[in-house]
Write a protein that holds these residues in place. Structure first.
Motif, PDB file in Angstrom:
ATOM      1  N   TYR A 175      -7.173  -3.487   6.783  1.00 53.42           N
ATOM      2  CA  TYR A 175      -8.883  -3.786   6.337  1.00 53.42           C
ATOM      3  C   TYR A 175      -8.647  -4.996   5.142  1.00 53.42           C
ATOM      4  CZ  TYR A 175     -13.107  -3.234   4.061  1.00 53.42           C
ATOM      5  OH  TYR A 175     -14.386  -3.618   3.361  1.00 53.42           O
ATOM      6  N   GLU A 188      -3.406   6.019   7.197  1.00 56.16           N
ATOM      7  CA  GLU A 188      -4.169   5.583   5.827  1.00 56.16           C
ATOM      8  C   GLU A 188      -3.513   4.237   5.737  1.00 56.16           C
ATOM      9  OE1 GLU A 188      -3.949   8.252   2.815  1.00 56.16           O
ATOM     10  OE2 GLU A 188      -6.019   9.281   3.114  1.00 56.16           O
ATOM     11  N   LEU A 239     -11.839  -1.019  -1.123  1.00 54.35           N
ATOM     12  CA  LEU A 239     -10.475  -0.095  -0.692  1.00 54.35           C
ATOM     13  C   LEU A 239     -10.663   1.174  -1.856  1.00 54.35           C
ATOM     14  CD1 LEU A 239      -7.553  -2.742  -0.598  1.00 54.35           C
ATOM     15  CD2 LEU A 239      -8.485  -1.116   1.107  1.00 54.35           C
ATOM     16  N   ALA A 248      -8.502   4.446  -1.270  1.00 58.94           N
ATOM     17  CA  ALA A 248      -6.995   3.859  -1.443  1.00 58.94           C
ATOM     18  C   ALA A 248      -6.832   4.144  -3.031  1.00 58.94           C
ATOM     19  CB  ALA A 248      -7.158   2.711  -1.147  1.00 58.94           C
ATOM     20  N   VAL A 267       0.783  -1.377  -0.082  1.00 62.41           N
ATOM     21  CA  VAL A 267      -0.043  -0.001   0.022  1.00 62.41           C
ATOM     22  C   VAL A 267       0.727   1.126  -0.068  1.00 62.41           C
ATOM     23  CG1 VAL A 267      -1.625   1.272   1.229  1.00 62.41           C
ATOM     24  CG2 VAL A 267      -2.113  -1.013   1.441  1.00 62.41           C
ATOM     25  N   TYR A 321      -5.750   0.865   5.563  1.00 60.13           N
ATOM     26  CA  TYR A 321      -5.894  -0.277   4.497  1.00 60.13           C
ATOM     27  C   TYR A 321      -5.069  -1.338   4.443  1.00 60.13           C
ATOM     28  CZ  TYR A 321      -6.950   4.316   2.008  1.00 60.13           C
ATOM     29  OH  TYR A 321      -7.649   5.844   2.119  1.00 60.13           O
TER      30      TYR A 321
END
Length: 391
Positions: free
Chosen positions: A88, A81, A232, A237, A74, A85
């Motif tokens: 998640y 953030e 996402l 994202a 990511v 992500y």
């Protein structure tokens, strides 16, 4: 497959994510068509944070969900953030694994295992995600190919039992038996997509024949990765790579300030030494796409010098015997996962014709002799045809 050892899986791969320039490819496990039970699901994984000339890079390796190794990358503007992500992805994979599993029951969850247990008895109320996975699989079957059939579970069940028995033994032992064609044909008598009845209003799934069994192993992981990618994107994202074995989903490109495209390596079936450059057959440069590979060299057992792998041809009822691997590139990871299994069980001309009939989908075959064939549109992604990490 309960009899298979995790260490066996970790040494094999179908696709590898190749990181920034100069780094060796990282190994990850490839996709499987016969779904496998997992002993434990969930639990936090360590997130590594690296500075780059672009956004900060957050990487994580997940070892349990879908009985495969998942690697995530990511790029995010803030640590909050990037961690959000990453976490998640891990949590959602664990949740979807439980919902899609055909082999394990989980408290409070009606999953594919529940549907199989209630076959011939009553409809089962399921999650929207599981309902849509089954609905899409039926639609793909009708639209694209009968070579990937989620009602084929009685046959894959037989082959799985032999894989459980033999796969941990990597030596070829003379005298091992194989499933009889009589047993396979009898099991195949219960294969019938029409036995799977869906009620979209009530979100129920009912298998009419008590002997029919769902096996979602050839579609579940691709669908899960696609769903997570979509979620996402909705969360904001912009630069994510999820590599779940042989299933890769990319959101955007790598925002590291050095390149525009993710580099995805297609494994060479003849060389499994990841330290060698020869272990990579081809490198694909992609942005905002999915790449899925199916191959014959990741899960198999050997009898009298012949390998028997996990991708079972719905016509012969034996492992498909056309290629070493097939790689699909397209927008939708769920469709690419379905197609990689279906086309692996087709002759080359039939597979190429199917690919050319679907807009935005390309394919790359590794043949039995090690030579390669690819659809015309694949060239723009291939390093050997001039593709590069930057625009």
């Amino acid at each position: 497959m309960k009899g298979l050892k995790k260490i066996f899986f970790l040494g094999l791969s179908l696709l590898v994510f190749i990181g920034c320039r100069g780094k060796a490819p990282e190994a990850n496990k490839g996709q499987g068509e016969m779904e496998n039970p997992t002993p434990s699901i969930g639990g936090p994984s360590q997130v590594n944070i690296e500075k780059s000339s672009g956004l900060d890079k957050f990487t994580m390796t997940i070892f349990d969900s879908f009985d495969t190794v998942t690697q995530t990358t990511v790029f995010a503007e803030t640590e909050e953030e990037g961690l959000k992500y990453s976490q998640y992805i891990e949590d959602r994979l664990a949740q979807l694994h439980k919902e899609f599993s055909s082999f394990e029951s989980y408290q409070g969850i009606n999953n594919a295992y529940t549907i199989n247990q209630k076959a011939g008895q009553e409809p089962v109320v399921v999650s929207k995600e599981l309902f849509d996975l089954i609905k899409n699989s039926k639609a793909y079957y009708e639209t694209y190919s009968k070579k990937n059939d989620i009602s084929f579970g009685r046959v894959t069940e037989i082959w799985r039992s032999y894989m459980d028995l033999y796969a941990a033994d990597l030596e070829d032992t003379k005298g091992k038996s194989l499933p009889s064609i009589e047993d396979l044909e009898a099991a195949n008598g219960f294969t019938n997509m029409d036995n799977i009845v869906l009620d979209e209003e009530k979100l129920t799934v009912f298998i009419k024949d008590p002997q029919t069994r769902l096996d979602l192993g050839a579609v579940a992981k691709g669908y899960a990765v696609e769903l997570i990618g979509q979620e996402l994107r909705e969360m904001g994202a912009q630069s994510v790579l999820i590599s779940a074995g042989g299933n890769v989903k990319a959101l955007g490109g790598p925002q590291d300030g050095a390149r525009d495209f993710w580099a995805i390596g297609i494994k060479n079936p003849e060389n499994t030494d990841t330290r060698s450059a020869e272990s990579i057959k081809e490198i694909l440069y992609i942005e905002d796409l999915s790449v899925v590979t199916s191959g014959d060299y990741e899960r198999f057992f050997t009898v009298d010098g012949k390998n028997y792998h996990h991708i079972i041809d719905t016509e012969t009822l034996f492992p498909a015997d056309y290629f070493r691997s097939i790689t699909i590139v397209g927008q939708d990871s769920a469709l690419a996962d379905f197609l990689s299994t279906a086309i692996f069980s087709m002759d080359l001309d039939s597979g190429l014709a199917l690919i050319e009939s679907i807009e935005g989908v390309e394919a790359y075959w590794i043949l039995k002799d090690g030579s390669t064939v690819y659809s015309p549109g694949m060239e723009k992604y291939m390093q050997t045809m001039g593709a590069s990490p930057s625009k």
